[in-house]
Design a protein around this motif. Structure first.
Motif, PDB file in Angstrom:
ATOM      1  N   ALA A 295      -2.953  -6.268   0.210  1.00 54.99           N
ATOM      2  CA  ALA A 295      -4.211  -5.501   0.159  1.00 54.99           C
ATOM      3  C   ALA A 295      -5.394  -6.406   0.488  1.00 54.99           C
ATOM      4  O   ALA A 295      -6.298  -6.023   1.230  1.00 54.99           O
ATOM      5  CB  ALA A 295      -4.386  -4.860  -1.219  1.00 54.99           C
ATOM      6  N   VAL A 296      -5.362  -7.635  -0.019  1.00 57.76           N
ATOM      7  CA  VAL A 296      -6.448  -8.583   0.263  1.00 57.76           C
ATOM      8  C   VAL A 296      -6.467  -8.904   1.765  1.00 57.76           C
ATOM      9  O   VAL A 296      -7.527  -8.930   2.402  1.00 57.76           O
ATOM     10  CB  VAL A 296      -6.264  -9.875  -0.584  1.00 57.76           C
ATOM     11  CG1 VAL A 296      -7.147 -10.996  -0.081  1.00 57.76           C
ATOM     12  CG2 VAL A 296      -6.550  -9.598  -2.054  1.00 57.76           C
ATOM     13  N   ILE A 297      -5.296  -9.124   2.345  1.00 60.06           N
ATOM     14  CA  ILE A 297      -5.222  -9.511   3.772  1.00 60.06           C
ATOM     15  C   ILE A 297      -5.779  -8.385   4.650  1.00 60.06           C
ATOM     16  O   ILE A 297      -6.588  -8.615   5.551  1.00 60.06           O
ATOM     17  CB  ILE A 297      -3.765  -9.849   4.179  1.00 60.06           C
ATOM     18  CG1 ILE A 297      -3.259 -11.064   3.398  1.00 60.06           C
ATOM     19  CG2 ILE A 297      -3.659 -10.079   5.692  1.00 60.06           C
ATOM     20  CD1 ILE A 297      -1.779 -11.379   3.584  1.00 60.06           C
ATOM     21  N   GLU A 298      -5.353  -7.160   4.368  1.00 59.97           N
ATOM     22  CA  GLU A 298      -5.791  -6.068   5.255  1.00 59.97           C
ATOM     23  C   GLU A 298      -7.250  -5.684   4.975  1.00 59.97           C
ATOM     24  O   GLU A 298      -7.953  -5.253   5.889  1.00 59.97           O
ATOM     25  CB  GLU A 298      -4.805  -4.903   5.210  1.00 59.97           C
ATOM     26  CG  GLU A 298      -3.449  -5.381   5.761  1.00 59.97           C
ATOM     27  CD  GLU A 298      -2.519  -4.331   6.320  1.00 59.97           C
ATOM     28  OE1 GLU A 298      -2.524  -3.208   5.813  1.00 59.97           O
ATOM     29  OE2 GLU A 298      -1.776  -4.660   7.280  1.00 59.97           O
ATOM     30  N   ALA A 299      -7.714  -5.909   3.753  1.00 55.77           N
ATOM     31  CA  ALA A 299      -9.145  -5.666   3.476  1.00 55.77           C
ATOM     32  C   ALA A 299     -10.001  -6.678   4.231  1.00 55.77           C
ATOM     33  O   ALA A 299     -11.167  -6.418   4.540  1.00 55.77           O
ATOM     34  CB  ALA A 299      -9.419  -5.748   1.976  1.00 55.77           C
ATOM     35  N   ALA A 300      -9.397  -7.830   4.561  1.00 57.96           N
ATOM     36  CA  ALA A 300     -10.155  -8.862   5.300  1.00 57.96           C
ATOM     37  C   ALA A 300     -10.176  -8.564   6.802  1.00 57.96           C
ATOM     38  O   ALA A 300     -10.681  -9.365   7.581  1.00 57.96           O
ATOM     39  CB  ALA A 300      -9.545 -10.235   5.040  1.00 57.96           C
ATOM     40  N   GLY A 301      -9.573  -7.450   7.205  1.00 57.77           N
ATOM     41  CA  GLY A 301      -9.648  -7.044   8.608  1.00 57.77           C
ATOM     42  C   GLY A 301      -8.449  -7.453   9.453  1.00 57.77           C
ATOM     43  O   GLY A 301      -8.406  -7.196  10.652  1.00 57.77           O
ATOM     44  N   ALA A 302      -7.447  -8.095   8.837  1.00 57.78           N
ATOM     45  CA  ALA A 302      -6.243  -8.463   9.597  1.00 57.78           C
ATOM     46  C   ALA A 302      -5.193  -7.364   9.450  1.00 57.78           C
ATOM     47  O   ALA A 302      -5.337  -6.473   8.602  1.00 57.78           O
ATOM     48  CB  ALA A 302      -5.702  -9.780   9.062  1.00 57.78           C
ATOM     49  N   VAL A 303      -4.155  -7.446  10.275  1.00 61.43           N
ATOM     50  CA  VAL A 303      -3.034  -6.529  10.091  1.00 61.43           C
ATOM     51  C   VAL A 303      -1.769  -7.366   9.894  1.00 61.43           C
ATOM     52  O   VAL A 303      -1.551  -8.348  10.611  1.00 61.43           O
ATOM     53  CB  VAL A 303      -2.910  -5.521  11.273  1.00 61.43           C
ATOM     54  CG1 VAL A 303      -2.810  -6.213  12.617  1.00 61.43           C
ATOM     55  CG2 VAL A 303      -1.710  -4.598  11.074  1.00 61.43           C
ATOM     56  N   ILE A 304      -0.994  -6.982   8.893  1.00 60.42           N
ATOM     57  CA  ILE A 304       0.277  -7.690   8.656  1.00 60.42           C
ATOM     58  C   ILE A 304       1.317  -7.044   9.564  1.00 60.42           C
ATOM     59  O   ILE A 304       1.560  -5.837   9.494  1.00 60.42           O
ATOM     60  CB  ILE A 304       0.703  -7.582   7.171  1.00 60.42           C
ATOM     61  CG1 ILE A 304      -0.383  -8.184   6.277  1.00 60.42           C
ATOM     62  CG2 ILE A 304       2.043  -8.281   6.938  1.00 60.42           C
ATOM     63  CD1 ILE A 304      -0.246  -7.806   4.815  1.00 60.42           C
ATOM     64  N   VAL A 305       1.947  -7.868  10.414  1.00 58.85           N
ATOM     65  CA  VAL A 305       2.879  -7.303  11.394  1.00 58.85           C
ATOM     66  C   VAL A 305       4.335  -7.617  11.054  1.00 58.85           C
ATOM     67  O   VAL A 305       5.243  -7.232  11.792  1.00 58.85           O
ATOM     68  CB  VAL A 305       2.521  -7.759  12.829  1.00 58.85           C
ATOM     69  CG1 VAL A 305       1.206  -7.136  13.272  1.00 58.85           C
ATOM     70  CG2 VAL A 305       2.456  -9.281  12.941  1.00 58.85           C
ATOM     71  N   GLY A 306       4.577  -8.296   9.956  1.00 58.81           N
ATOM     72  CA  GLY A 306       5.959  -8.541   9.555  1.00 58.81           C
ATOM     73  C   GLY A 306       6.010  -9.261   8.229  1.00 58.81           C
ATOM     74  O   GLY A 306       5.082  -9.990   7.872  1.00 58.81           O
ATOM     75  N   GLU A 307       7.107  -9.029   7.484  1.00 60.20           N
ATOM     76  CA  GLU A 307       7.312  -9.712   6.205  1.00 60.20           C
ATOM     77  C   GLU A 307       8.565 -10.572   6.328  1.00 60.20           C
ATOM     78  O   GLU A 307       9.668 -10.034   6.479  1.00 60.20           O
ATOM     79  CB  GLU A 307       7.532  -8.712   5.048  1.00 60.20           C
ATOM     80  CG  GLU A 307       6.362  -7.813   4.734  1.00 60.20           C
ATOM     81  CD  GLU A 307       6.213  -6.679   5.732  1.00 60.20           C
ATOM     82  OE1 GLU A 307       7.238  -6.273   6.328  1.00 60.20           O
ATOM     83  OE2 GLU A 307       5.086  -6.202   5.942  1.00 60.20           O
ATOM     84  N   GLU A 308       8.370 -11.896   6.255  1.00 58.36           N
ATOM     85  CA  GLU A 308       9.540 -12.782   6.166  1.00 58.36           C
ATOM     86  C   GLU A 308       9.814 -12.903   4.674  1.00 58.36           C
ATOM     87  O   GLU A 308       9.334 -13.802   4.006  1.00 58.36           O
ATOM     88  CB  GLU A 308       9.236 -14.130   6.840  1.00 58.36           C
ATOM     89  CG  GLU A 308      10.460 -15.029   7.015  1.00 58.36           C
ATOM     90  CD  GLU A 308      10.867 -15.748   5.735  1.00 58.36           C
ATOM     91  OE1 GLU A 308      12.076 -15.741   5.436  1.00 58.36           O
ATOM     92  OE2 GLU A 308       9.999 -16.292   5.033  1.00 58.36           O
TER      93      GLU A 308
END
Ligand code: BJ8
Length: 423
Positions: A295-308
């Motif tokens: 939630a913090v990452i996407e609120a910062a304007g980035a998009v998560i494109v994969g989970e290792e």
């Protein structure tokens, strides 16, 4: 949600504690998921599953039990769902993604234990997890030191506990140990159910799990597009639900969502704006309702494109070969598939960093955020070499160490925002 009070009482849940947990969970879900824009329509199904995770899904599991199926709860992706299904049982993941009854937990575990372990103790002591209470068997595995030692105490609290030993390296002896443990697990399920597992049973189990993994991998590949057709939060949620839902129904619904995403990709319609900074998140598993860092990452304007991560590609990649002619041959194929999981409890574990690099390339990521739970030695120790190796290859890395509390939200946001700006 319908009134499930009787069912929860029958399961032995502490209703006050459980109400408090649900209120918390519901609030977090609303503010994190339902405020997102441009969500694909197919997410409606997954929202529904979440809203009924403690209701309808538990009712279904109880109906399965009444019809003679056993429910097998587990904490780790090394517990092979193919074998559980072959025995005519149902597999559920025991989430461990939130703090609960911390004071009680710290009477039986040291303070410096990772949040994930504290969480399943808290859920058990607070009597708030219907999945734990509905399970006929709870399987623990000797992976990290924290878990295997905590299980010594946990099994005193949970009478239906079964412990599985695990190798620590990928040498032939390690493979032999895993084979031995999977055969012992299969025998345990046969004893519990009174059913002899045949080659056909295992083939059917493999087919169901392979189809589920193929759908998850389809979702993963679609996230390579720019703009990304689905947020990282929603994709994580789907990966989390994969551990709770009926596998055949989950596969069908996920494939339907992927059909929708196919169209969105062709039309260049994204859930997140085009050219948003793209991030791979790597490290400890994120169980429901652990959505803090994404939630913090996407609120910062980035998009998560994969989970290792085990709740992500580490846990779900690689199909099990179903072509063997004998039951033993199929068990070998199951062992082969699971032996490839590059969990940080293995030493050495070079495959993991190679996989992170591969994911960065495949999903066109601009950087990697390494997520370590405080006091998780395997992943935090490994994060140093992961960072060094990736940076040698020109991949930017941010190492985060956190827990399930909300106290460090401000600090996390500042660090993530600074990272997102430079990638
Ligand atoms: S295969 S990652 S699911 S063990 S966070 S409890 S490692 S101290 S969860 Fe895991 Fe299986 Fe490996 Fe995957 Fe220990 Fe670390 Fe806590 Fe952890």
């Amino acid at each position: 949600m319908a009134d499930y009070t009787k069912m929860w009482t029958d399961l032995g849940l502490n209703l006050d504690n459980h109400d408090a947990l649900l209120a918390n969970l519901g609030g977090a879900y609303q503010s994190i998921f339902m405020t997102q824009e441009n969500r694909p329509a197919g997410m409606g199904y997954f929202d529904f599953v979440m809203s009924e995770a403690h209701g309808l899904r538990i009712q279904e599991l109880r109906e399965e039990q009444e019809a003679g199926r056993k429910i097998i709860g587990s904490f780790c992706v090394f517990v092979p769902e193919e074998i559980v299904l072959a025995a005519g049982c149902t597999s559920v993941g025991l989430c461990s993604g939130a703090d609960f009854a911390q004071e009680e937990v710290e009477k039986v575990l040291p303070r410096n234990t990772c949040s994930l372990i504290k969480s399943f103790f808290g859920f058990s002591l607070g009597k708030v997890c219907p999945y734990m209470e509905v399970s006929d068997l709870i399987v623990g595995e000797n992976t990290c030191d924290g878990k295997k030692k905590a299980f010594e105490t946990f099994k005193e609290m949970v009478p239906n506990f079964y412990q599985m030993d695990m190798p620590q390296n990928k040498a032939p002896m390690g493979r032999k140990l895993l084979t031995h443990e999977y055969k012992a697990f299969l025998a345990k399920l046969e004893e519990m159910t009174g059913k002899k597992i045949s080659k056909k049973d295992l083939q059917e189990g493999i087919a169901i799990v392979n189809a589920k993994r193929a759908a998850l991998s389809r979702l993963a590949i679609l996230r390579a597009a720019d703009p990304c057709p689905i947020s990282g939060l929603d994709a994580l949620l789907i990966n989390q639900i994969a551990f709770l839902d009926n596998p055949a129904r989950f596969t069908e619904k996920l494939n339907a969502l992927c059909d929708e995403l196919d169209v969105l990709v062709k039309e260049k319609k994204g859930a997140i704006a085009e050219k948003a900074p793209r991030v791979i998140i790597s490290g400890c598993p994120m169980a429901i309702p652990n959505w803090k860092v994404p939630a913090v990452i996407e609120a910062a304007g980035a998009v998560i494109v994969g989970e290792e991560s085990c709740i992500g590609e580490r846990g779900q990649r690689n199909a099990t070969d179903d072509s063997a002619e004998t039951l033993d041959g199929l068990i070998d194929a199951v062992v082969d598939r699971y032996f490839k999981i590059d969990c940080a409890v293995f030493t050495p574990n070079q495959e993991r960093v190679e996989h992170i690099k591969e994911m960065t390339k495949n999903y066109n990521a601009d950087g990697v955020i390494h997520y370590g739970l405080q006091f998780c030695q395997p992943y935090i120790m490994e994060s140093f070499s992961v960072e060094k190796t990736l940076e040698k290859d020109g991949i930017s890395v941010l190492r985060l160490e956190t827990d399930y509390s909300q106290e460090d939200m401000g600090q996390l946001s500042t660090r993530v925002e600074a990272f997102v700006e430079i990638i």
